[in-house]
Scaffold this motif. Structure first.
Motif, PDB file in Angstrom:
ATOM      1  N   ALA A  90     -29.618  45.126   0.314  1.00 26.21           N
ATOM      2  CA  ALA A  90     -28.864  46.335   0.696  1.00 26.21           C
ATOM      3  C   ALA A  90     -29.672  47.538   0.350  1.00 26.21           C
ATOM      4  O   ALA A  90     -30.369  47.473  -0.768  1.00 26.21           O
ATOM      5  CB  ALA A  90     -27.332  46.357   0.165  1.00 26.21           C
ATOM      6  N   ASP A  91     -29.670  48.765   0.938  1.00 22.23           N
ATOM      7  CA  ASP A  91     -30.061  49.801   0.493  1.00 22.23           C
ATOM      8  C   ASP A  91     -28.998  50.549  -0.430  1.00 22.23           C
ATOM      9  O   ASP A  91     -28.295  49.941  -0.955  1.00 22.23           O
ATOM     10  CB  ASP A  91     -30.069  50.705   1.668  1.00 22.23           C
ATOM     11  CG  ASP A  91     -28.916  51.256   2.452  1.00 22.23           C
ATOM     12  OD1 ASP A  91     -27.979  51.237   1.634  1.00 22.23           O
ATOM     13  OD2 ASP A  91     -28.960  51.854   3.305  1.00 22.23           O
ATOM     14  N   ASP A  92     -29.610  51.702  -1.021  1.00 19.87           N
ATOM     15  CA  ASP A  92     -28.914  52.182  -2.160  1.00 19.87           C
ATOM     16  C   ASP A  92     -27.216  52.514  -1.812  1.00 19.87           C
ATOM     17  O   ASP A  92     -26.835  53.260  -2.962  1.00 19.87           O
ATOM     18  CB  ASP A  92     -29.874  53.303  -3.085  1.00 19.87           C
ATOM     19  CG  ASP A  92     -30.100  54.369  -1.843  1.00 19.87           C
ATOM     20  OD1 ASP A  92     -29.871  54.234  -0.856  1.00 19.87           O
ATOM     21  OD2 ASP A  92     -30.630  55.374  -2.438  1.00 19.87           O
ATOM     22  N   GLU A  93     -27.279  52.664  -0.516  1.00 21.31           N
ATOM     23  CA  GLU A  93     -25.776  53.176  -0.225  1.00 21.31           C
ATOM     24  C   GLU A  93     -24.770  52.045  -0.042  1.00 21.31           C
ATOM     25  O   GLU A  93     -23.813  51.841   0.396  1.00 21.31           O
ATOM     26  CB  GLU A  93     -25.785  53.979   0.823  1.00 21.31           C
ATOM     27  CG  GLU A  93     -26.385  55.536   0.434  1.00 21.31           C
ATOM     28  CD  GLU A  93     -26.610  56.180   1.549  1.00 21.31           C
ATOM     29  OE1 GLU A  93     -26.050  56.026   2.724  1.00 21.31           O
ATOM     30  OE2 GLU A  93     -27.058  57.452   1.292  1.00 21.31           O
ATOM     31  N   ASN A  95     -25.720  49.777   2.250  1.00 17.12           N
ATOM     32  CA  ASN A  95     -25.851  49.155   3.750  1.00 17.12           C
ATOM     33  C   ASN A  95     -26.742  48.163   3.752  1.00 17.12           C
ATOM     34  O   ASN A  95     -28.023  47.945   3.303  1.00 17.12           O
ATOM     35  CB  ASN A  95     -26.393  50.394   4.637  1.00 17.12           C
ATOM     36  CG  ASN A  95     -25.423  51.374   4.614  1.00 17.12           C
ATOM     37  OD1 ASN A  95     -24.259  51.384   4.682  1.00 17.12           O
ATOM     38  ND2 ASN A  95     -26.013  52.820   4.475  1.00 17.12           N
ATOM     39  N   LYS A  96     -26.513  46.957   4.726  1.00 14.18           N
ATOM     40  CA  LYS A  96     -27.306  45.770   4.787  1.00 14.18           C
ATOM     41  C   LYS A  96     -28.767  46.205   5.499  1.00 14.18           C
ATOM     42  O   LYS A  96     -28.567  46.747   6.524  1.00 14.18           O
ATOM     43  CB  LYS A  96     -26.608  44.669   5.525  1.00 14.18           C
ATOM     44  CG  LYS A  96     -27.384  43.430   5.578  1.00 14.18           C
ATOM     45  CD  LYS A  96     -26.558  42.407   6.332  1.00 14.18           C
ATOM     46  CE  LYS A  96     -27.495  41.121   6.285  1.00 14.18           C
ATOM     47  NZ  LYS A  96     -26.779  39.880   7.054  1.00 14.18           N
ATOM     48  N   LEU A  97     -29.761  45.666   4.755  1.00 11.93           N
ATOM     49  CA  LEU A  97     -31.006  46.003   5.364  1.00 11.93           C
ATOM     50  C   LEU A  97     -31.364  44.996   6.329  1.00 11.93           C
ATOM     51  O   LEU A  97     -30.782  43.836   6.302  1.00 11.93           O
ATOM     52  CB  LEU A  97     -32.308  45.969   4.183  1.00 11.93           C
ATOM     53  CG  LEU A  97     -32.366  46.812   3.103  1.00 11.93           C
ATOM     54  CD1 LEU A  97     -33.158  46.129   1.946  1.00 11.93           C
ATOM     55  CD2 LEU A  97     -32.516  48.099   3.645  1.00 11.93           C
TER      56      LEU A  97
END
Length: 143
Positions: A90-93, A95-97
């Motif tokens: 996941a990104d730093d917010e 959200n799934k990459l």
């Protein structure tokens, strides 16, 4: 800027401070400069202790074991291997990459230290890695 200190003579002091800085510039020092200049030439540069012969990656100014100043820099030509890695989903917010990202610690045979880098391919412990980009951060590929 204000300075407040607490403590007694002979004991540790605590310093509380507010420091405003618009820009902070970190210098890598002489050994770090050798390492980063090597990256510009697509080379990995380590430092070699004249007393014990240990080679450090990235290059260091002093031997951690002998406490001797290091003046010799050597190019590392051995292929690195994956010593450890983590998979980011996941990104730093949160959200799934769309595809996972691998951050790996690569090490080189007969050296001390290692380098964190981005890894791609079949990333696994002990796998040989090939450096595909010497741009910082370094990127490696595992077959």
């Amino acid at each position: 800027m204000s300075w407040d200190k607490t403590g007694k003579d002979g004991s540790l002091l605590k310093w509380y401070d507010v420091m405003e800085a618009e820009k902070y510039e970190y210098t890598v020092g002489p050994a770090g400069e050798q390492f980063f200049n090597g990256l510009k030439q697509n080379k990995i540069i380590g430092s070699k202790c004249s007393k014990c012969g240990k080679i450090y990656i990235p290059a260091r100014l002093y031997c951690e074991d002998c406490f001797v100043k290091i003046n010799e820099y050597v190019e590392i030509k051995d292929e690195p291997y994956i010593d450890s890695f983590t998979t980011i989903y996941a990104d730093d917010e949160g959200n799934k990459l769309s595809t996972p990202v691998y951050i790996a610690l690569i090490r080189f045979p007969n050296t001390k230290g290692g380098i964190l880098c981005y890894a791609e391919g079949n990333v696994r412990l002990g796998a040989k890695a090939k450096i595909v980009s010497f741009e910082w951060p370094i990127r490696v590929r595992v077959e």
